[in-house]
Every structure is written in structure tokens, then in C-alpha cells.
Design an enzyme around this catalytic site. Sequence first.
Site, mmCIF file in Angstrom:
data_model
loop_
_atom_site.group_PDB
_atom_site.id
_atom_site.type_symbol
_atom_site.label_atom_id
_atom_site.label_comp_id
_atom_site.label_asym_id
_atom_site.label_seq_id
_atom_site.Cartn_x
_atom_site.Cartn_y
_atom_site.Cartn_z
ATOM 1 C CB SER A 1 15.823 41.548 25.584
ATOM 2 O OG SER A 1 15.142 40.548 24.772
ATOM 3 C CE LYS B 1 18.238 37.627 28.830
ATOM 4 N NZ LYS B 1 17.999 38.731 27.729
ATOM 5 C CB SER C 1 14.683 37.550 25.886
ATOM 6 O OG SER C 1 16.014 38.318 25.898
HETATM 7 N N1 GLN Z 1 12.311 40.196 20.919
HETATM 8 C C1 GLN Z 1 13.422 40.374 20.333
HETATM 9 C C2 GLN Z 1 13.990 39.073 19.708
HETATM 10 O O1 GLN Z 1 13.220 37.992 20.181
HETATM 11 C C3 GLN Z 1 14.397 41.212 21.133
HETATM 12 C C4 GLN Z 1 15.433 39.969 21.904
HETATM 13 C C5 GLN Z 1 16.414 40.706 22.525
HETATM 14 O O2 GLN Z 1 16.632 42.025 22.713
HETATM 15 N N2 GLN Z 1 17.195 39.790 23.067
HETATM 16 O O3 GLN Z 1 15.043 39.131 19.011
#
Ligand code: GLN
Length: 483
Positions: A176, A77, A152
Site C-alpha cells: 500500500s 494516512k 491503499s
Molecule cells: N492491496 C493490498 C490489500 O488490499 C495491500 C493493502 C495494504 O498494503 N494495506 O490487501
Amino acid sequence: MLRFNNISSYHNSLLAGTISCGQVIDQYLEQINQQAHLNSFLEVFADDAKLRAIELDALQAAGKPLGKLHGVVVGIKDVLCYDGHKVSASSKILENYTAVYSATAVQKLLDEGAIIIGRQNCDEFAMGSSNENSAYGPVKNALDTSRVPGGSSGGSAVAIQANLCMISLGSDTGGSVRQPADFCGVVGLKPSYGRISRYGLIAYASSFDQIGIFAHTVQDAALVLEVIAGEDNFDSTVSAKVVPSYSEVLQGENSSSNMGPKKVAYFKETLTHPGLDPEIKKQTEDYLASLIKKGYTVEAIDFGLLRYLVPTYYVLTTAEASSNLSRFDGIKFGHRTKDKIEDLTDLYKKSRTEGFGDEVQRRILLGTFVLSAGYFDAYFTKAQQVRRKLVDLTNDLFSKYDILVSPTVPSPAFKLGEHNHSATEMFLADIYTVYANLVGIPAISIPLFKHSNGMPFGLQVMSASFNELGLLQFSNELMKSKQ
Ligand code: GLN
């Protein structure tokens, strides 16, 4: 063409001489090219990867001992540093930034013979649930390109789904890794907070962030975890606890059966939530009933705090993000405006306004607000108190049960553009996943189900802090009985 099933059978083919790392890399590079429309990779390190494959083949030919991840093709990532390679957190503010060291997790992969094939698209600074917040365009779900892959770490999930690499590393602050794994039908593991070093992971919310693993099988995720976990001089939040040989234990159990944990709980409210898709509810309930028939204890427990999870998560993570992201100011790090400026504040303002996308700006503002003198106690302190309560409740729960389960996400993969007009609507996607990050426990999404709309969805499995072994044993059993 190599049909990748799992690392162990891939290694058997390498040892038998039926394939080589060089051939495998060429195939993956071609596959990535063919699937470029998915926008899963921001950059492919083609030359590097080819060279490394040649080196690895030479090692094998010379009869040298091979690493645990010899020739394993890994995507990372775009929040993980890899020395000498670009890393941008999918943000304009870090466009063309080159890492000057490797993340500990990345270094450990390399030390065991992995090949890093490229960096993967994600939501900007890992903030989002659909991968639509990337400054470099959304990622598409390979099963239905009108749908999102989740976020994400969307690019990392799709890379596994579409067979563009064997393993991806993502990061999981509130879901994410698990949420996109659910949307793409792959395995997504977030270990306990403190299991894997965060050194070289671009921070979003430091007390939540954890590197996670996407894989085709639980066994592969277990092997990668044992390689990248463990103490690190560069991150004092990593636990000194011994890292078990997860993959060996699982390997042993593949021949015997039902060795793993047996006492399973679920929060009643997760299955009665009005936002839960009726089919996900039904299939999950039926599945839990089938586990009882197989001899597991499965009990519903009351959990009155479900509706506080998402607000608590967003107060605390935005507070931490507002502090973490202050370094991207055009001077210490990141894009600097070319506009005429009046003073230092003006330079900061213009650089940050040009460099950050809308969602990141919204979160920095919210985080700064909840930390401001007049509101600190009402929001930040309150949220910390809720977090403490959740930890106590969790300790109590795991003194009685081995495993906690829930759906991973309340809906299957939604359409591109469906929710990005409303931040709160998007936040619902995180309702079941943020809990594990709030309390620091390990959690995994395993691809057990299929919705009538054709999309996959998973079961989320959680265990007590640092009981990844129990978590992986249980998940492996469920995956075996699915086949
Ligand atoms: N969807 C969550 C957020 O926007 C989780 C993001 C993540 O785990 N990096 O914070």
C-alpha cells in the site's frame, strides 16, 4: 511560491531567512485547496498547522536548536492516530472518531519539529489497491484524473505527486505504500517488519502492517525513517536494533560514488509473468542490462512460488483482519445502529453491516472462514507453512545477494472503475509487493520509468531484513544516475 526539492535545501532557505514556516504553510494550504478535486485529504488541520508554524518560526528567531524535521510539512494516512484529531480509516464505522493519543511515529515527527497538515484519504481499513474502497470517495491520480492513484495509501501518494505536502506517512501491509508510489511517480518506502512502532496505527493485519514513507527523494525518506524508527515500549514487535543515521551516510555518498551494494538478483518468473505489461517488462529488462554495464552483478534466479504469494497473503491477512476488526462492533468502538434491535447479536450485525463497506465485509467473511474449525488446517495452517518456506528461501537468497529487484506493479495506473468489478483482478496489482510483507524485508519503489501512455512506473528494490541502509544506498545511486 516555494519550489520544494528536498528537506535539506528547504532547511537552507529557512536558515537563510528567504522563507518562513508560516509562509510555507500558507502556500501548502492554498495548493491543497486548489487541488481539492483530487480528494487526497479527508481533513486539513489548517488552524493547527498555522499555529505550529508560528511557534516554529519563533523558535528559530530565538536561536533555539532546530529539530531534524523543523517545519517539514507532513500529511498522514487516515489510519494513524494524532491526539485530539479525527481518524476514521476512511470508514463510515469510525466517522467522527477522535484519537485519544498519538501514534509513536507521529509523535516522533512532532518531536523533531514537523507540522502535520492533515489526514489523507485511503482505502477503507487499508484494504484495496486503487483507493476506490474509501467511504469518502476515490482519490484521483494528479497526472491523469481518469486514473487511480493506487492504494491503499492513494491520498498520501497523490499529496506528494501534486506537491500538497513534503512527506506523507502511509501504511503498507501488502504494497500500500509502494504500489501507489509506483502509480504516482514518487518514492515509497516500506521498512522491515519491526523497524517502526505500530502503536497508534489502526491494525489491518498485525504481522504484516508497517508504517511507510512517501517522499520526493530517497534522501528525504532516509531522514524521516531515522526519525520515526526504533524501539518503543508500546509495541513489543519493534526491534531493539540500533537505527543507523541513514541520511548522513547517504549525504556522504552524494559526493563520492558507487559505495552501495553491488550484487543484485531478480526472480525470473516476475519478468515472464503473463500479466506483466510488455512495456514494463521491456524497460525493466533494458534497465537491468544497463546496470550490468555499470559494473553491478545482476543475476536471474528461479522462484517457483510466485503464484502462491497472492493466495497466501490473502488467507493470512484476512484471518488477521477478521480478528482485528472485531472490536468495531458498535459497543467497544464505532458506529452503533439506530434501528430497532432484538438482542446483542442483532446490534452487532446491524451496526457492522451499516458501518463497513463491501470489500471490508468480504474480507472479514473470508478471514472468519479460513479460521473456522473445519477449514483452519486446509487454509490457515497451509498458508503459514508457505510463509515459513518463503522466509527460509529469502534468508538463503540474501546470503548470496545484497539486493533483489522486480517491477513494483505489473501495470501502470489503471482507469477508475476498470478493475473494481472483480476482486481477483484487483489482487493482481499486489503480485510483486506482497512478498516483502510475507517475509518482513524492507522494500522501496523508486520512480525510474515512464510508460508510453504518459504514466510513471517504478522499480521495486528489496534487501535483507534490517538492511535498510543497503537498500537506501543502492536506491540513491540509481536515482542519482537517473538525473
Ligand atoms: N492491496 C493490498 C490489500 O488490499 C495491500 C493493502 C495494504 O498494503 N494495506 O490487501
